[in-house]
Design a protein around this motif. Sequence first.
Motif, PDB file in Angstrom:
ATOM      1  N   TYR A  27     -45.788  -3.088   8.177  1.00 34.87           N
ATOM      2  CA  TYR A  27     -45.323  -2.786   6.816  1.00 34.87           C
ATOM      3  C   TYR A  27     -46.486  -2.573   5.857  1.00 34.87           C
ATOM      4  O   TYR A  27     -47.495  -3.267   5.903  1.00 34.87           O
ATOM      5  N   ASP A  28     -46.288  -1.620   4.979  1.00 36.04           N
ATOM      6  CA  ASP A  28     -47.224  -1.411   3.869  1.00 36.04           C
ATOM      7  C   ASP A  28     -46.907  -2.406   2.752  1.00 36.04           C
ATOM      8  O   ASP A  28     -47.793  -2.889   2.065  1.00 36.04           O
ATOM      9  N   TRP A  29     -45.605  -2.680   2.571  1.00 35.11           N
ATOM     10  CA  TRP A  29     -45.173  -3.656   1.554  1.00 35.11           C
ATOM     11  C   TRP A  29     -43.797  -4.182   1.914  1.00 35.11           C
ATOM     12  O   TRP A  29     -42.965  -3.453   2.476  1.00 35.11           O
ATOM     13  N   LEU A  30     -43.575  -5.472   1.611  1.00 36.74           N
ATOM     14  CA  LEU A  30     -42.264  -6.079   1.818  1.00 36.74           C
ATOM     15  C   LEU A  30     -42.051  -7.200   0.815  1.00 36.74           C
ATOM     16  O   LEU A  30     -42.946  -8.013   0.583  1.00 36.74           O
ATOM     17  N   ALA A  31     -40.872  -7.205   0.181  1.00 37.53           N
ATOM     18  CA  ALA A  31     -40.482  -8.301  -0.702  1.00 37.53           C
ATOM     19  C   ALA A  31     -39.175  -8.874  -0.187  1.00 37.53           C
ATOM     20  O   ALA A  31     -38.232  -8.130   0.112  1.00 37.53           O
ATOM     21  N   SER A 414     -37.294   7.791  -5.886  1.00 38.17           N
ATOM     22  CA  SER A 414     -38.466   7.819  -6.779  1.00 38.17           C
ATOM     23  C   SER A 414     -39.725   7.311  -6.098  1.00 38.17           C
ATOM     24  O   SER A 414     -40.822   7.434  -6.643  1.00 38.17           O
ATOM     25  N   ASP A 415     -39.582   6.693  -4.945  1.00 40.56           N
ATOM     26  CA  ASP A 415     -40.714   6.061  -4.277  1.00 40.56           C
ATOM     27  C   ASP A 415     -40.603   6.301  -2.771  1.00 40.56           C
ATOM     28  O   ASP A 415     -39.911   5.570  -2.077  1.00 40.56           O
ATOM     29  N   PRO A 416     -41.245   7.360  -2.248  1.00 36.11           N
ATOM     30  CA  PRO A 416     -41.028   7.784  -0.862  1.00 36.11           C
ATOM     31  C   PRO A 416     -41.158   6.666   0.172  1.00 36.11           C
ATOM     32  O   PRO A 416     -42.053   5.828   0.079  1.00 36.11           O
ATOM     33  N   TRP A 417     -40.225   6.659   1.113  1.00 42.37           N
ATOM     34  CA  TRP A 417     -40.193   5.753   2.260  1.00 42.37           C
ATOM     35  C   TRP A 417     -39.979   4.288   1.879  1.00 42.37           C
ATOM     36  O   TRP A 417     -40.229   3.388   2.677  1.00 42.37           O
ATOM     37  N   GLY A 431     -23.806 -19.134   4.075  1.00 41.08           N
ATOM     38  CA  GLY A 431     -23.611 -18.637   2.710  1.00 41.08           C
ATOM     39  C   GLY A 431     -24.792 -17.836   2.220  1.00 41.08           C
ATOM     40  O   GLY A 431     -25.869 -17.844   2.814  1.00 41.08           O
ATOM     41  N   GLY A 432     -24.565 -17.136   1.099  1.00 40.26           N
ATOM     42  CA  GLY A 432     -25.650 -16.384   0.484  1.00 40.26           C
ATOM     43  C   GLY A 432     -25.947 -15.077   1.200  1.00 40.26           C
ATOM     44  O   GLY A 432     -25.191 -14.615   2.052  1.00 40.26           O
ATOM     45  N   GLY A 433     -27.067 -14.501   0.812  1.00 38.26           N
ATOM     46  CA  GLY A 433     -27.464 -13.224   1.390  1.00 38.26           C
ATOM     47  C   GLY A 433     -28.960 -13.041   1.246  1.00 38.26           C
ATOM     48  O   GLY A 433     -29.650 -13.863   0.627  1.00 38.26           O
ATOM     49  N   THR A 434     -29.466 -11.969   1.839  1.00 35.36           N
ATOM     50  CA  THR A 434     -30.893 -11.653   1.751  1.00 35.36           C
ATOM     51  C   THR A 434     -31.056 -10.216   1.298  1.00 35.36           C
ATOM     52  O   THR A 434     -30.436  -9.312   1.855  1.00 35.36           O
ATOM     53  N   LEU A 435     -31.880 -10.035   0.273  1.00 33.50           N
ATOM     54  CA  LEU A 435     -32.247  -8.708  -0.200  1.00 33.50           C
ATOM     55  C   LEU A 435     -33.698  -8.478   0.199  1.00 33.50           C
ATOM     56  O   LEU A 435     -34.543  -9.357  -0.015  1.00 33.50           O
ATOM     57  N   GLN A 436     -33.971  -7.334   0.798  1.00 37.20           N
ATOM     58  CA  GLN A 436     -35.358  -7.004   1.143  1.00 37.20           C
ATOM     59  C   GLN A 436     -35.691  -5.603   0.636  1.00 37.20           C
ATOM     60  O   GLN A 436     -34.858  -4.688   0.733  1.00 37.20           O
ATOM     61  N   ILE A 437     -36.888  -5.479   0.076  1.00 32.89           N
ATOM     62  CA  ILE A 437     -37.399  -4.178  -0.358  1.00 32.89           C
ATOM     63  C   ILE A 437     -38.650  -3.943   0.475  1.00 32.89           C
ATOM     64  O   ILE A 437     -39.545  -4.796   0.510  1.00 32.89           O
ATOM     65  N   TRP A 438     -38.684  -2.830   1.179  1.00 26.91           N
ATOM     66  CA  TRP A 438     -39.755  -2.668   2.155  1.00 26.91           C
ATOM     67  C   TRP A 438     -40.137  -1.205   2.368  1.00 26.91           C
ATOM     68  O   TRP A 438     -39.365  -0.306   2.079  1.00 26.91           O
ATOM     69  N   ARG A 439     -41.362  -1.062   2.864  1.00 26.67           N
ATOM     70  CA  ARG A 439     -41.882   0.270   3.168  1.00 26.67           C
ATOM     71  C   ARG A 439     -42.753   0.123   4.421  1.00 26.67           C
ATOM     72  O   ARG A 439     -43.701  -0.677   4.423  1.00 26.67           O
ATOM     73  N   MET A 440     -42.385   0.852   5.469  1.00 28.41           N
ATOM     74  CA  MET A 440     -43.189   0.791   6.690  1.00 28.41           C
ATOM     75  C   MET A 440     -44.574   1.370   6.425  1.00 28.41           C
ATOM     76  O   MET A 440     -44.761   2.194   5.507  1.00 28.41           O
ATOM     77  N   ILE A 441     -45.551   0.969   7.218  1.00 30.89           N
ATOM     78  CA  ILE A 441     -46.914   1.486   7.061  1.00 30.89           C
ATOM     79  C   ILE A 441     -46.915   2.992   7.366  1.00 30.89           C
ATOM     80  O   ILE A 441     -46.209   3.469   8.259  1.00 30.89           O
ATOM     81  N   ASP A 442     -47.673   3.754   6.586  1.00 29.38           N
ATOM     82  CA  ASP A 442     -47.567   5.221   6.694  1.00 29.38           C
ATOM     83  C   ASP A 442     -48.130   5.781   8.008  1.00 29.38           C
ATOM     84  O   ASP A 442     -47.847   6.920   8.377  1.00 29.38           O
ATOM     85  N   LEU A 443     -48.879   4.962   8.743  1.00 25.96           N
ATOM     86  CA  LEU A 443     -49.395   5.426  10.042  1.00 25.96           C
ATOM     87  C   LEU A 443     -48.253   5.695  11.016  1.00 25.96           C
ATOM     88  O   LEU A 443     -48.416   6.425  11.990  1.00 25.96           O
ATOM     89  N   ILE A 444     -47.070   5.115  10.743  1.00 32.50           N
ATOM     90  CA  ILE A 444     -45.926   5.267  11.651  1.00 32.50           C
ATOM     91  C   ILE A 444     -45.260   6.632  11.493  1.00 32.50           C
ATOM     92  O   ILE A 444     -44.831   7.235  12.471  1.00 32.50           O
TER      93      ILE A 444
END
Length: 469
Positions: A27-31, A414-417, A431-444
């Motif tokens: 990943y390039d970024w993950l929250a 607005s934000d590719p990939w 209970g509950g849930g999980t929200l993830q915001i992520w972008r795979m590394i661009d080498l992929i």
Amino acid sequence: MKEGRKGMERSVDDRYTQWKSLVPVLYDWLANHNLVWPSLSCRWGPQLEQATYKNRQRLYLSEQTDGSVPNTLVIANCEVVKPRVAAAEHISQFNEEARSPFVKKFKTIIHPGEVNRIRELPQNSKIVATHTDSPDVLIWDVEAQPNRHAVLGAADSRPDLILTGHQDNAEFALAMCPTEPYVLSGGKDQSVVLWSVQDHVSALAAEPGSAKSTASGGANSKNASKSGGNGDKPLESPSIGARGKYLGHEDTVEDVQFCPSSAQEFCSVGDDSCLILWDARSGSTPAVKVEKAHNADIHCVDWNPHDVNLILTGSADNSIHMFDRRKLTSDGVGSPIHKFEGHSAAVLCVQWSPDKSSVFGSSAEDGILNIWDHEKIGEKQDYGELKVPNYPPGLFFRHAGHRDKVVDFHWNASDPWTIVSVSDDGESTGGGGTLQIWRMIDLIYRPEEEVLAELDKFKSHIFGCDKSC
């Protein structure tokens, strides 16, 4: 049975542990953002601000509660870190039970019933439509709506507009038109219903002293009254009837989608295993009906924004089918040009990438979000002596960061990939849930020759450092 369940939980935990160890590499970024209540839908809203290292953008979510507090539509502000900014060691160091510093609640709307589906109007993404367990579609101007405190007994927020026309509950099938302010819905009454938000605007324009229109940013008509003001009883929300009603399904309509290039053409899928194409110009009966498009209920459909001949469907038979609308059937039944089989449970959501015409994502009840490229089908991969798993044709990335069914995801135009995804964790964690915001590394996903050239430069740099040390 209990042993089987425990084994399943172990395998999910093992898969998740392995995935988390690979986050810095993949990943390039993950929250990761823990949700107290599950959200059945997630959508990107407008971009608010661009800065050097990150952009700020609206995010639309919901809270599906147990009744101890009201169900809500949530407007959040999200900080999206730009590519090649986040340090690898930072993105993998998150606590599953914590909320992400990148996601902050901005406004709460108390929703009449649980929010099953959220869709934003492409012409003005501050206007959203929601589906709940009722026949109506609710339209909200999220900027004009007052911020509410969601406590037990609080009155529901008042929708800016109600779209009527279904005869039974319409819970999931919902779409907004890319070219006109049109809304499309499907429901348990086996019908597909079409509205124009412009009809409300026209009605307002005909009324003397009327306020701004929903489509242009304000949503209050002269009937409008804020809930809870001066003790006056709030008036009902304005409503409009349908432009058209389309009959051809023989069971619940589960999803609908507009043709990207025409407000008059759209498609629908349902529990009758049919894919139907409609043309509003030629009446209220199907233009083309594809019987047995899958071997089970069809949950989702998407129409390629770059190539209007390609349509994706996802089903309870665990597969995704890609159809070419120029040849949809063979011998009277559905004839997809390719079947993608990379899930072990029902597919819940499919969506084409806004960045590359051949790429799409699929999420399922198996907790996996797969990224596919149909142009890679048939390509021979040379891994040398490396032993790699035998992945299904076209699959090039598996996001395994969720531990329960991935109920929705949305590519960020607005934000590719960059993708936001949500899972309903009720079964795995109680209970509950999980929200993830992520972008795979661009080498992929970048072209192979480009990646190899960059890695070669990097290798030269490393060797250069070694010699100078």
